[in-house]
Motif scaffolding. Structure first.
Motif, PDB file in Angstrom:
ATOM      1  N   TYR A   1      -4.054 113.891   2.161  1.00  0.00           N
ATOM      2  CA  TYR A   1      -3.468 113.833   3.495  1.00  0.00           C
ATOM      3  C   TYR A   1      -3.634 112.440   4.062  1.00  0.00           C
ATOM      4  O   TYR A   1      -4.736 111.896   4.095  1.00  0.00           O
ATOM      5  CB  TYR A   1      -4.135 114.841   4.431  1.00  0.00           C
ATOM      6  CG  TYR A   1      -3.614 114.774   5.847  1.00  0.00           C
ATOM      7  CD1 TYR A   1      -2.305 115.134   6.133  1.00  0.00           C
ATOM      8  CD2 TYR A   1      -4.418 114.322   6.884  1.00  0.00           C
ATOM      9  CE1 TYR A   1      -1.807 115.058   7.422  1.00  0.00           C
ATOM     10  CE2 TYR A   1      -3.933 114.250   8.180  1.00  0.00           C
ATOM     11  CZ  TYR A   1      -2.625 114.621   8.448  1.00  0.00           C
ATOM     12  OH  TYR A   1      -2.146 114.545   9.731  1.00  0.00           O
ATOM     13  N   LYS A   2      -2.533 111.865   4.469  1.00  0.00           N
ATOM     14  CA  LYS A   2      -2.567 110.564   5.119  1.00  0.00           C
ATOM     15  C   LYS A   2      -2.329 110.803   6.608  1.00  0.00           C
ATOM     16  O   LYS A   2      -1.290 111.327   7.004  1.00  0.00           O
ATOM     17  CB  LYS A   2      -1.494 109.643   4.551  1.00  0.00           C
ATOM     18  CG  LYS A   2      -1.570 108.263   5.109  1.00  0.00           C
ATOM     19  CD  LYS A   2      -0.682 107.298   4.360  1.00  0.00           C
ATOM     20  CE  LYS A   2      -0.891 105.930   4.958  1.00  0.00           C
ATOM     21  NZ  LYS A   2      -0.363 104.890   4.110  1.00  0.00           N
ATOM     22  N   GLU A   3      -3.296 110.414   7.408  1.00  0.00           N
ATOM     23  CA  GLU A   3      -3.214 110.630   8.851  1.00  0.00           C
ATOM     24  C   GLU A   3      -2.310 109.575   9.474  1.00  0.00           C
ATOM     25  O   GLU A   3      -2.730 108.456   9.737  1.00  0.00           O
ATOM     26  CB  GLU A   3      -4.605 110.584   9.477  1.00  0.00           C
ATOM     27  CG  GLU A   3      -4.617 111.042  10.906  1.00  0.00           C
ATOM     28  CD  GLU A   3      -6.008 111.162  11.473  1.00  0.00           C
ATOM     29  OE1 GLU A   3      -6.187 110.784  12.636  1.00  0.00           O
ATOM     30  OE2 GLU A   3      -6.914 111.633  10.752  1.00  0.00           O
ATOM     31  N   THR A   4      -1.061 109.961   9.685  1.00  0.00           N
ATOM     32  CA  THR A   4      -0.096 109.089  10.345  1.00  0.00           C
ATOM     33  C   THR A   4       0.380 109.780  11.620  1.00  0.00           C
ATOM     34  O   THR A   4       0.202 110.991  11.780  1.00  0.00           O
ATOM     35  CB  THR A   4       1.128 108.810   9.441  1.00  0.00           C
ATOM     36  OG1 THR A   4       1.817 110.053   9.224  1.00  0.00           O
ATOM     37  CG2 THR A   4       0.722 108.196   8.108  1.00  0.00           C
ATOM     38  N   ILE A   5       0.998 109.021  12.484  1.00  0.00           N
ATOM     39  CA  ILE A   5       1.527 109.598  13.727  1.00  0.00           C
ATOM     40  C   ILE A   5       2.554 110.676  13.395  1.00  0.00           C
ATOM     41  O   ILE A   5       2.555 111.758  13.986  1.00  0.00           O
ATOM     42  CB  ILE A   5       2.129 108.499  14.631  1.00  0.00           C
ATOM     43  CG1 ILE A   5       1.003 107.586  15.144  1.00  0.00           C
ATOM     44  CG2 ILE A   5       2.911 109.101  15.782  1.00  0.00           C
ATOM     45  CD1 ILE A   5       1.487 106.343  15.871  1.00  0.00           C
ATOM     46  N   LYS A   6       3.422 110.398  12.435  1.00  0.00           N
ATOM     47  CA  LYS A   6       4.468 111.353  12.036  1.00  0.00           C
ATOM     48  C   LYS A   6       3.854 112.649  11.512  1.00  0.00           C
ATOM     49  O   LYS A   6       4.272 113.746  11.899  1.00  0.00           O
ATOM     50  CB  LYS A   6       5.357 110.720  10.973  1.00  0.00           C
ATOM     51  CG  LYS A   6       6.483 111.594  10.514  1.00  0.00           C
ATOM     52  CD  LYS A   6       7.295 110.906   9.437  1.00  0.00           C
ATOM     53  CE  LYS A   6       8.328 111.857   8.870  1.00  0.00           C
ATOM     54  NZ  LYS A   6       9.061 111.276   7.746  1.00  0.00           N
ATOM     55  N   ASN A   7       2.867 112.540  10.624  1.00  0.00           N
ATOM     56  CA  ASN A   7       2.222 113.740  10.066  1.00  0.00           C
ATOM     57  C   ASN A   7       1.486 114.536  11.143  1.00  0.00           C
ATOM     58  O   ASN A   7       1.569 115.759  11.194  1.00  0.00           O
ATOM     59  CB  ASN A   7       1.253 113.363   8.949  1.00  0.00           C
ATOM     60  CG  ASN A   7       1.962 112.950   7.683  1.00  0.00           C
ATOM     61  OD1 ASN A   7       3.168 113.166   7.518  1.00  0.00           O
ATOM     62  ND2 ASN A   7       1.230 112.322   6.783  1.00  0.00           N
ATOM     63  N   GLU A   8       0.765 113.830  12.007  1.00  0.00           N
ATOM     64  CA  GLU A   8       0.026 114.511  13.080  1.00  0.00           C
ATOM     65  C   GLU A   8       0.982 115.199  14.043  1.00  0.00           C
ATOM     66  O   GLU A   8       0.715 116.304  14.503  1.00  0.00           O
ATOM     67  CB  GLU A   8      -0.880 113.523  13.826  1.00  0.00           C
ATOM     68  CG  GLU A   8      -2.117 113.126  13.042  1.00  0.00           C
ATOM     69  CD  GLU A   8      -3.075 114.289  12.796  1.00  0.00           C
ATOM     70  OE1 GLU A   8      -3.392 115.038  13.738  1.00  0.00           O
ATOM     71  OE2 GLU A   8      -3.502 114.445  11.647  1.00  0.00           O
ATOM     72  N   MET A   9       2.107 114.551  14.351  1.00  0.00           N
ATOM     73  CA  MET A   9       3.084 115.156  15.263  1.00  0.00           C
ATOM     74  C   MET A   9       3.708 116.404  14.645  1.00  0.00           C
ATOM     75  O   MET A   9       3.892 117.412  15.333  1.00  0.00           O
ATOM     76  CB  MET A   9       4.167 114.145  15.644  1.00  0.00           C
ATOM     77  CG  MET A   9       3.685 113.112  16.645  1.00  0.00           C
ATOM     78  SD  MET A   9       4.933 111.863  17.064  1.00  0.00           S
ATOM     79  CE  MET A   9       6.233 112.875  17.721  1.00  0.00           C
ATOM     80  N   ALA A  10       4.028 116.347  13.358  1.00  0.00           N
ATOM     81  CA  ALA A  10       4.615 117.507  12.684  1.00  0.00           C
ATOM     82  C   ALA A  10       3.633 118.674  12.683  1.00  0.00           C
ATOM     83  O   ALA A  10       3.998 119.808  13.013  1.00  0.00           O
ATOM     84  CB  ALA A  10       5.011 117.148  11.252  1.00  0.00           C
ATOM     85  N   PHE A  11       2.380 118.387  12.349  1.00  0.00           N
ATOM     86  CA  PHE A  11       1.368 119.451  12.322  1.00  0.00           C
ATOM     87  C   PHE A  11       1.168 120.022  13.724  1.00  0.00           C
ATOM     88  O   PHE A  11       1.134 121.229  13.910  1.00  0.00           O
ATOM     89  CB  PHE A  11       0.033 118.923  11.769  1.00  0.00           C
ATOM     90  CG  PHE A  11      -1.010 119.990  11.659  1.00  0.00           C
ATOM     91  CD1 PHE A  11      -1.001 120.883  10.608  1.00  0.00           C
ATOM     92  CD2 PHE A  11      -2.010 120.115  12.621  1.00  0.00           C
ATOM     93  CE1 PHE A  11      -1.957 121.886  10.501  1.00  0.00           C
ATOM     94  CE2 PHE A  11      -2.964 121.107  12.532  1.00  0.00           C
ATOM     95  CZ  PHE A  11      -2.935 121.998  11.465  1.00  0.00           C
ATOM     96  N   ARG A  12       1.057 119.147  14.702  1.00  0.00           N
ATOM     97  CA  ARG A  12       0.828 119.578  16.086  1.00  0.00           C
ATOM     98  C   ARG A  12       2.006 120.397  16.622  1.00  0.00           C
ATOM     99  O   ARG A  12       1.818 121.352  17.376  1.00  0.00           O
ATOM    100  CB  ARG A  12       0.560 118.364  16.978  1.00  0.00           C
ATOM    101  CG  ARG A  12       0.187 118.715  18.371  1.00  0.00           C
ATOM    102  CD  ARG A  12      -1.174 119.418  18.422  1.00  0.00           C
ATOM    103  NE  ARG A  12      -1.361 119.943  19.761  1.00  0.00           N
ATOM    104  CZ  ARG A  12      -1.713 121.186  20.054  1.00  0.00           C
ATOM    105  NH1 ARG A  12      -1.982 122.042  19.101  1.00  0.00           N
ATOM    106  NH2 ARG A  12      -1.830 121.578  21.279  1.00  0.00           N
ATOM    107  N   GLU A  13       3.222 120.048  16.209  1.00  0.00           N
ATOM    108  CA  GLU A  13       4.406 120.796  16.638  1.00  0.00           C
ATOM    109  C   GLU A  13       4.339 122.244  16.139  1.00  0.00           C
ATOM    110  O   GLU A  13       4.571 123.177  16.900  1.00  0.00           O
ATOM    111  CB  GLU A  13       5.666 120.110  16.100  1.00  0.00           C
ATOM    112  CG  GLU A  13       6.953 120.776  16.518  1.00  0.00           C
ATOM    113  CD  GLU A  13       8.175 120.066  15.948  1.00  0.00           C
ATOM    114  OE1 GLU A  13       9.182 120.746  15.726  1.00  0.00           O
ATOM    115  OE2 GLU A  13       8.112 118.843  15.722  1.00  0.00           O
TER     116      GLU A  13
END
Length: 114
Positions: free
Chosen positions: A36-48
């Motif tokens: 898992y690479k913690e990027t803004i895009k990945n965090e936003m997708a997970f949070r959504e």
């Protein structure tokens, strides 16, 4: 008196032996690992997904560890099955599997569907 001292030494040796054997036996906790690479895009997708699950009827009235379990299963049932099903997250447990869960989620969410 010598018998008492000998019994005490044997008891201490027994207890000490038990302690040493417990210290030498370390439990190895294994689970499927997904990068898992913690990027803004990945965090936003997970949070959504997580936010949507927070509103779902199945999770809205849960609290504590039950809520976390419910949200994770809602976000990705297949990742939940792979990572948490055989060893459920427990109250007070530090979740060392979360990044792997997020990696699984990102990997499966970005996979093209047939």
């Amino acid at each position: 008196m010598a018998a008492y001292i000998l019994a005490g030494v044997v008891l201490v040796a027994f207890i000490t032996g038990e302690i040493l054997s417990i210290e030498n036996k370390k439990a190895v906790f294994t689970f499927p690992e997904f990068p898992y690479k913690e990027t803004i895009k990945n965090e936003m997708a997970f949070r959504e997904y997580e936010s949507a699950c927070e509103q779902s009827p199945s999770c809205v009235h849960t609290t504590g560890i039950s809520r976390i379990r419910c949200l994770r299963e809602c976000v990705s049932p297949s990742c939940y099955q792979d990572i948490y099903q055989t060893d459920q997250l427990e109250e007070g447990e530090i979740d060392v599997r979360l990044n792997s869960f997020k990696g699984c989620f990102i990997q499966r969410a970005s996979r093209p569907r047939p």
